[in-house]
Design a protein around this motif. Sequence first.
Motif, PDB file in Angstrom:
ATOM      1  N   GLY A  19     -12.554  83.197 -20.238  1.00 55.45           N
ATOM      2  CA  GLY A  19     -12.430  83.818 -19.354  1.00 55.45           C
ATOM      3  C   GLY A  19     -11.092  83.344 -18.719  1.00 55.45           C
ATOM      4  N   ARG A  20     -10.965  83.975 -17.703  1.00 57.41           N
ATOM      5  CA  ARG A  20      -9.492  83.599 -16.450  1.00 57.41           C
ATOM      6  C   ARG A  20      -9.965  83.355 -15.237  1.00 57.41           C
ATOM      7  N   ASN A  21      -9.840  82.241 -13.664  1.00 58.48           N
ATOM      8  CA  ASN A  21     -10.228  82.822 -12.964  1.00 58.48           C
ATOM      9  C   ASN A  21      -8.714  83.642 -12.418  1.00 58.48           C
ATOM     10  N   TRP A  22      -8.959  84.136 -11.669  1.00 54.76           N
ATOM     11  CA  TRP A  22      -8.637  85.856 -11.382  1.00 54.76           C
ATOM     12  C   TRP A  22      -8.171  85.322  -9.371  1.00 54.76           C
ATOM     13  N   GLY A  23      -8.054  83.938  -9.053  1.00 51.49           N
ATOM     14  CA  GLY A  23      -7.641  83.901  -7.728  1.00 51.49           C
ATOM     15  C   GLY A  23      -8.571  84.634  -6.841  1.00 51.49           C
ATOM     16  N   VAL A  24      -8.333  84.600  -5.747  1.00 51.09           N
ATOM     17  CA  VAL A  24      -8.700  84.953  -4.441  1.00 51.09           C
ATOM     18  C   VAL A  24      -9.083  86.930  -4.575  1.00 51.09           C
ATOM     19  N   TRP A  25      -7.553  86.771  -5.255  1.00 52.43           N
ATOM     20  CA  TRP A  25      -7.550  88.818  -5.564  1.00 52.43           C
ATOM     21  C   TRP A  25      -8.229  88.960  -6.997  1.00 52.43           C
ATOM     22  N   VAL A 354     -22.200  83.605 -19.064  1.00 50.73           N
ATOM     23  CA  VAL A 354     -22.804  82.221 -18.734  1.00 50.73           C
ATOM     24  C   VAL A 354     -21.423  81.054 -17.888  1.00 50.73           C
ATOM     25  N   ASP A 355     -21.747  80.225 -17.459  1.00 50.69           N
ATOM     26  CA  ASP A 355     -20.464  79.103 -17.002  1.00 50.69           C
ATOM     27  C   ASP A 355     -19.850  78.568 -18.575  1.00 50.69           C
ATOM     28  N   LYS A 356     -18.779  78.016 -17.712  1.00 52.22           N
ATOM     29  CA  LYS A 356     -18.466  77.209 -18.950  1.00 52.22           C
ATOM     30  C   LYS A 356     -19.457  75.924 -19.640  1.00 52.22           C
ATOM     31  N   HIS A 357     -20.484  75.700 -19.592  1.00 50.01           N
ATOM     32  CA  HIS A 357     -21.285  74.809 -19.581  1.00 50.01           C
ATOM     33  C   HIS A 357     -22.568  74.941 -20.843  1.00 50.01           C
ATOM     34  N   GLY A 358     -22.589  76.701 -20.389  1.00 48.43           N
ATOM     35  CA  GLY A 358     -23.277  77.448 -21.478  1.00 48.43           C
ATOM     36  C   GLY A 358     -24.855  77.174 -19.585  1.00 48.43           C
ATOM     37  N   GLU A 359     -24.091  77.217 -18.944  1.00 45.19           N
ATOM     38  CA  GLU A 359     -25.534  78.009 -17.753  1.00 45.19           C
ATOM     39  C   GLU A 359     -25.682  78.883 -17.613  1.00 45.19           C
ATOM     40  N   SER A 360     -26.813  79.760 -17.565  1.00 49.74           N
ATOM     41  CA  SER A 360     -26.328  81.685 -17.373  1.00 49.74           C
ATOM     42  C   SER A 360     -26.251  81.499 -15.326  1.00 49.74           C
ATOM     43  N   VAL A 435     -18.688  84.066 -21.350  1.00 54.15           N
ATOM     44  CA  VAL A 435     -18.588  82.875 -20.839  1.00 54.15           C
ATOM     45  C   VAL A 435     -17.704  83.438 -20.027  1.00 54.15           C
ATOM     46  N   VAL A 436     -18.144  82.870 -18.460  1.00 52.23           N
ATOM     47  CA  VAL A 436     -17.328  82.918 -17.240  1.00 52.23           C
ATOM     48  C   VAL A 436     -17.091  81.080 -16.602  1.00 52.23           C
TER      49      VAL A 436
END
Length: 439
Positions: A19-25, A354-360, A435-436
């Motif tokens: 995953g990668r942050n797209w920012g606001v837009w 899931v997030d980077k910590h593996g949390e759903s 993974v987000v």
Amino acid sequence: METRTQFLINSREHQSISGRNWGVWGLALLVWLGGNGVKTRAAGMVSVHGVVTDESGEPVSDATVVAIQKTWPRGRFQMNTLSTRTNEKGAFRFDDFATRGRPYEFLLTAMPDRHCMVSEYRGDRNGKSQPAVKLRVTPSEPTRITLTDTKGVPLPHAKVIPLTRITADGSEHKTYPIEMKDVGITANHSGVAELHAFLPGEKGKLMVEYHGNISEHAINIPSDQRLEVAIEAVEGRVMEGATDKDVVDSNAPSLGRVVSSSGQPIAGANVLLVLKTWPDGRFRQQVLQTESGRDGNFALSKMPGQADKKALLVTILKQGYEMTSEYRTFGKGEAIDSFEFTLENALRAKFRFVDKHGESLGKTRVFIARRKTPDKEHMIYAQSGADATFTTDDLGNIDLAFFQVGDVVRFIVQVDGKPIEATATITAEPTQRVVVSES
């Protein structure tokens, strides 16, 4: 200095789900592949150039000019956004814009400081050079826009972009949502944003972003150039109200047909369309949605006549079948050929976000942005977001059946109101782990 943002997904193989942050837009479906640099002219390439002047014909220097560049390399549709600034003579230039002899189109928009927004859309199906584009701007006082929620509470630091400006004579000037980074305005701590894009008495549309929620709003500019825009700021909402629903008209001619690989009609397929027209030489864009009927046919009651130049992006979504799209352009006087979609069965799989910590990521909204196969790329415009968005269950799962093994899929996932890009390479496993992460 020219800046490029590219929309065609990088062709290198993706080795993992990331995953990668797209920012606001991020919802605008951007993939940043370019960079900054001075471009030099290359042999066999077409350049796009022009000048920005005021009403008296005097050059306007240091004005931002943004371009939507559309090309079809190897028959595949590709769209980039570019930006530059005018020099002391008001001139601007985009070198190496397209390959000579191959079709290309572009929208140029100028928004100089303290002047109205102006734009022009052009294209050449034969890939020839275009004459200089002359953008004449009018001085304007700021339109003071107060952004609030439905209870009248100000929305500090909301972001706003003028999408459409309709002048008194009916001329229409446009930007694309993807140009937010170049021409977007951030409201102050009181939720007030000042835009010079309009004159009193004009109409238009705004796109507003607040905590990851994106919405469009039609506006009329009053004589005092002060107005209030109320936003239903519900966390997780994607492009609310951006798609016009169009009922299948039994009397309208068929626009296309959706069938399975065995030739059987597919009913109830979601048909997402981006319709572009140039009535009286003025560019207009609509985002529409309909469904295929029992015979697999779909039609729209709002289709333009043959006299209009037009372009269509049609995307088909139906659980159990591959997500498929096609983009076509039609010249003035040219009838729209029927779109024929033959859909292969898709892999049925559970996608666990899931997030980077593996949390759903439970109860999270996920937008399908693009599907890349070995030989083609299929896309959905951001304005169709509501029709291509799904919500995970409590454990972060969604059952999706739109893809095949080996596809590279890009999602936009809203985490804490922030849109984040996540990419998945589809495997044969029954559960695809996505993974987000902002990193």
